[in-house]
Design an enzyme around this catalytic site. Sequence first.
Site, short mmCIF file in Angstrom:
data_model
loop_
_atom_site.label_atom_id
_atom_site.label_comp_id
_atom_site.label_asym_id
_atom_site.label_seq_id
_atom_site.Cartn_x
_atom_site.Cartn_y
_atom_site.Cartn_z
N GLY A 17 0.82 -1.21 0.00
CA GLY A 17 0.00 0.00 0.00
C GLY A 17 0.85 1.25 0.00
N GLY A 19 -0.34 4.51 0.17
CA GLY A 19 -1.11 5.68 0.56
C GLY A 19 -0.30 6.53 1.53
N PHE A 20 -0.98 7.31 2.36
CA PHE A 20 -0.29 8.19 3.30
C PHE A 20 0.66 7.40 4.20
CE2 PHE A 20 -4.08 10.83 2.44
CZ PHE A 20 -3.45 12.02 2.10
N GLY A 21 0.17 6.33 4.81
CA GLY A 21 0.97 5.57 5.75
C GLY A 21 2.11 4.82 5.08
N VAL A 85 -1.92 -7.91 -4.03
CA VAL A 85 -1.71 -8.94 -3.01
C VAL A 85 -3.03 -9.67 -2.76
CG1 VAL A 85 -1.13 -9.32 -0.57
CG2 VAL A 85 0.15 -7.65 -1.93
N GLU A 177 -18.89 17.48 2.13
CA GLU A 177 -18.07 18.16 1.13
C GLU A 177 -18.65 17.97 -0.27
OE1 GLU A 177 -13.89 17.65 3.65
OE2 GLU A 177 -14.36 16.31 1.99
N ASP A 306 -6.00 3.18 7.95
CA ASP A 306 -7.34 2.59 7.98
C ASP A 306 -7.31 1.08 8.16
OD1 ASP A 306 -7.91 5.18 7.37
OD2 ASP A 306 -8.99 4.77 5.51
N ALA A 322 -6.01 10.98 7.44
CA ALA A 322 -4.70 11.03 6.78
C ALA A 322 -3.58 11.32 7.77
CB ALA A 322 -4.72 12.08 5.68
N GLN A 323 -3.83 12.23 8.71
CA GLN A 323 -2.78 12.59 9.65
C GLN A 323 -2.38 11.42 10.54
OE1 GLN A 323 -3.75 15.14 13.00
NE2 GLN A 323 -5.92 15.16 12.43
#
Length: 438
Positions: A17, A19-21, A85, A177, A306, A322-323
Amino acid sequence: MENGTEPTKRPHVVIVGAGFGGLACAQALGNTAIDVTVIDRRNHNLFQPLLYQVATAALSPADISEPIRRTLGRYDNIHVVMAEVVSVDAHARAVMLKDGGSIHFDRLVLATGSTYNYFGHDDWQQHAPGLKSIHEARDIRHRLLLAFERAERSSDEAEKRRLLTSVVIGGGPTGVEMAGAISELGRFMIAQDFRKLHADQLTVLLVEAGPRILSTFPEPLSQYASEYLAGIGVDIRLNTPVEDITAEGVQVDGTFLPASCIVWGAGVKASPAAEWLGIEPAAGGRLPVAPDLSVVDKPGIYALGDTALAVGEDGKPMPALAQVAKQQGTFLGRALKASLLSGKPIPTFHFHNRGNTAVIGRNAAIFDFGSWQLKGRIAWLLWALVHVYLLVNFEKRLLVSIQWIWRYSTRQRGARVIDEKAVSAVLPEAAAEDRTTT
């Protein structure tokens, strides 16, 4: 081999993955004496918090996405693999790929994010896409823009109103949003670009099963958001669970609401990482992790963002933000480096809350910092600064900033392009109609 000794084998960390992490973890391990393999089924990193702006024609997909190889290319020890995966063999220390291949690891980091949860009604997804990928955002954008084009040509008032009705399901940040952005986009286009449409024909419904929108925010911020959305023409339906979704509309509380564009934002579930490991998932399908982010009873395997159910110092699960993922990724990357190269134990992860935010519309956003809150224009400016900062590199930050300044000054949306090949895929009845009239 000097002195007859075997060369020292470098430790190998596999990150699933980007993403952010996953990216933060990889970057913290960059240019070290550790081999790192990053696996993702996409070739790009995606800034998901701004996908709703792609869906509503404010930004283009390239503005919020970046090739993973470009982001990580400056690190000589990082290898990128585009693959999917399908399982993890914890005993053999190997990740199994869909194409039949496998990749062995010394340490494994699962940062695979989440998908939308349709609560047992997966057939609804074809009629109500969520916002987790560029494909879904473009699908929603095509539905919106095509509906306006068809409404301009329609002489049937009921059909015109259906085409100009959008339903957003879920009153969380994504739903709020999206509803605000659709309303602002629709009213601008009707005023500027369409001669046979009127603002009173436009309907944007925000459907929430609970008693209020933005339930994770304090009540005053939720009330502010409700009042602002109502002021720009969004009809909020609370305590209204969805009963059915079809291509023609949504069934709620015994009433069928005809609509042309339906957006799902009612809940998420973690990726199937728990299934890969053969363990019982925690709430939301997430992997239960220890304070050092290691998966419970799976030594050498860690989970982020997540994918992980990490518990904070207050005893509550950390939010899927995200943070959180970015902080966890940076922490784990640095901790793995110290552990693998120096033998240091991995410490406990501590999350530093920098506030939770949601944008409501033009000049309107909310921020919750725990002990105090912020709303309105200042919150909106802070929201913009935070999101620009979180973009993956300087180029993206500059491009998005320029486009936001231009959009704010002119109210123009530059990404209102309909791919002609998408017409038949998104609205097949529209394509058939066009063929019979040309």
